[in-house]
Design a protein around this motif. Structure first.
Motif, PDB file in Angstrom:
ATOM      1  N   PHE A  89     -71.554 -23.795   0.302  1.00 34.59           N
ATOM      2  CA  PHE A  89     -70.850 -24.612   1.293  1.00 34.59           C
ATOM      3  C   PHE A  89     -71.736 -25.746   1.792  1.00 34.59           C
ATOM      4  O   PHE A  89     -71.316 -26.904   1.842  1.00 34.59           O
ATOM      5  N   LEU A  90     -72.970 -25.420   2.156  1.00 34.90           N
ATOM      6  CA  LEU A  90     -73.867 -26.430   2.717  1.00 34.90           C
ATOM      7  C   LEU A  90     -74.269 -27.493   1.704  1.00 34.90           C
ATOM      8  O   LEU A  90     -74.433 -28.663   2.060  1.00 34.90           O
ATOM      9  N   LEU A  91     -74.406 -27.115   0.445  1.00 34.09           N
ATOM     10  CA  LEU A  91     -74.834 -28.073  -0.577  1.00 34.09           C
ATOM     11  C   LEU A  91     -73.678 -28.850  -1.212  1.00 34.09           C
ATOM     12  O   LEU A  91     -73.844 -30.002  -1.587  1.00 34.09           O
ATOM     13  N   GLN A  92     -72.504 -28.212  -1.335  1.00 33.96           N
ATOM     14  CA  GLN A  92     -71.402 -28.854  -2.049  1.00 33.96           C
ATOM     15  C   GLN A  92     -70.281 -29.327  -1.130  1.00 33.96           C
ATOM     16  O   GLN A  92     -69.834 -30.458  -1.242  1.00 33.96           O
ATOM     17  N   ASP A  93     -69.817 -28.449  -0.258  1.00 36.07           N
ATOM     18  CA  ASP A  93     -68.648 -28.771   0.555  1.00 36.07           C
ATOM     19  C   ASP A  93     -68.987 -29.594   1.793  1.00 36.07           C
ATOM     20  O   ASP A  93     -68.302 -30.558   2.108  1.00 36.07           O
ATOM     21  N   ALA A  98     -68.593 -33.784   5.919  1.00 36.49           N
ATOM     22  CA  ALA A  98     -69.314 -34.607   6.893  1.00 36.49           C
ATOM     23  C   ALA A  98     -69.009 -36.093   6.672  1.00 36.49           C
ATOM     24  O   ALA A  98     -68.817 -36.842   7.641  1.00 36.49           O
ATOM     25  N   ALA A  99     -68.952 -36.512   5.420  1.00 42.49           N
ATOM     26  CA  ALA A  99     -68.625 -37.913   5.127  1.00 42.49           C
ATOM     27  C   ALA A  99     -67.206 -38.243   5.585  1.00 42.49           C
ATOM     28  O   ALA A  99     -66.960 -39.327   6.124  1.00 42.49           O
ATOM     29  N   GLN A 100     -66.285 -37.304   5.398  1.00 47.48           N
ATOM     30  CA  GLN A 100     -64.905 -37.534   5.829  1.00 47.48           C
ATOM     31  C   GLN A 100     -64.824 -37.584   7.358  1.00 47.48           C
ATOM     32  O   GLN A 100     -64.105 -38.408   7.914  1.00 47.48           O
ATOM     33  N   ILE A 101     -65.554 -36.732   8.043  1.00 49.25           N
ATOM     34  CA  ILE A 101     -65.591 -36.744   9.513  1.00 49.25           C
ATOM     35  C   ILE A 101     -66.095 -38.096  10.002  1.00 49.25           C
ATOM     36  O   ILE A 101     -65.529 -38.692  10.919  1.00 49.25           O
ATOM     37  N   LYS A 102     -67.154 -38.578   9.372  1.00 50.28           N
ATOM     38  CA  LYS A 102     -67.718 -39.871   9.757  1.00 50.28           C
ATOM     39  C   LYS A 102     -66.731 -41.003   9.484  1.00 50.28           C
ATOM     40  O   LYS A 102     -66.523 -41.873  10.325  1.00 50.28           O
ATOM     41  N   ALA A 103     -66.097 -40.969   8.316  1.00 47.59           N
ATOM     42  CA  ALA A 103     -65.147 -42.027   7.958  1.00 47.59           C
ATOM     43  C   ALA A 103     -63.951 -42.045   8.907  1.00 47.59           C
ATOM     44  O   ALA A 103     -63.417 -43.116   9.222  1.00 47.59           O
TER      45      ALA A 103
END
Length: 124
Positions: A89-93, A98-103
């Protein structure tokens, strides 16, 4: 079991369901998992697809094949699976999430609100 979604191969989704059974303790360490035939019939999928899902769990060392008996959860499997799933989860998902949350410019309060609302409703 519910329907499959198109975002992942079916064997990956079956593997995830089996992993969840182990993590939730629905199948204890040392116990047999449902048979390939049973899962294939229940889900209306090819037995080879189910075998591929089991093989993925054998590969990470949480399930073992016992010839003529079926697939069994190995001792220590829950802890090992939990570690494996967290790392995955931490490495792939998480980087994608996190990128989607930021976007989407979401903040922590907005993200945690559904969790907090569920806790409030569960205690009523």
């Amino acid at each position: 079991m519910d329907e499959f979604h198109t975002s992942q191969p079916i064997f990956v989704q079956i593997r995830q369901r089996l992993a969840e059974m182990i993590l939730r303790g629905n199948v204890a360490e040392g116990e047999a998992l449902p048979s390939v035939r049973q899962i294939a019939a229940d889900l209306s999928v090819n037995p080879l697809t189910v075998t591929k899902a089991f093989d993925a769990l054998v590969e990470i060392g949480v399930v073992e094949k016992r010839r003529g008996l079926g697939m069994f959860v190995k001792p220590g499997a829950r802890a090992q699976l939990l570690t494996h799933e967290r790392e995955k989860f931490l490495l792939q998902d998480w980087p994608r999430i996190a990128a989607q949350i930021k976007a989407l410019e979401l903040d922590l309060n907005t993200l945690l609100k559904p969790i907090n609302d569920d806790q409030v409703h569960n205690h009523e």
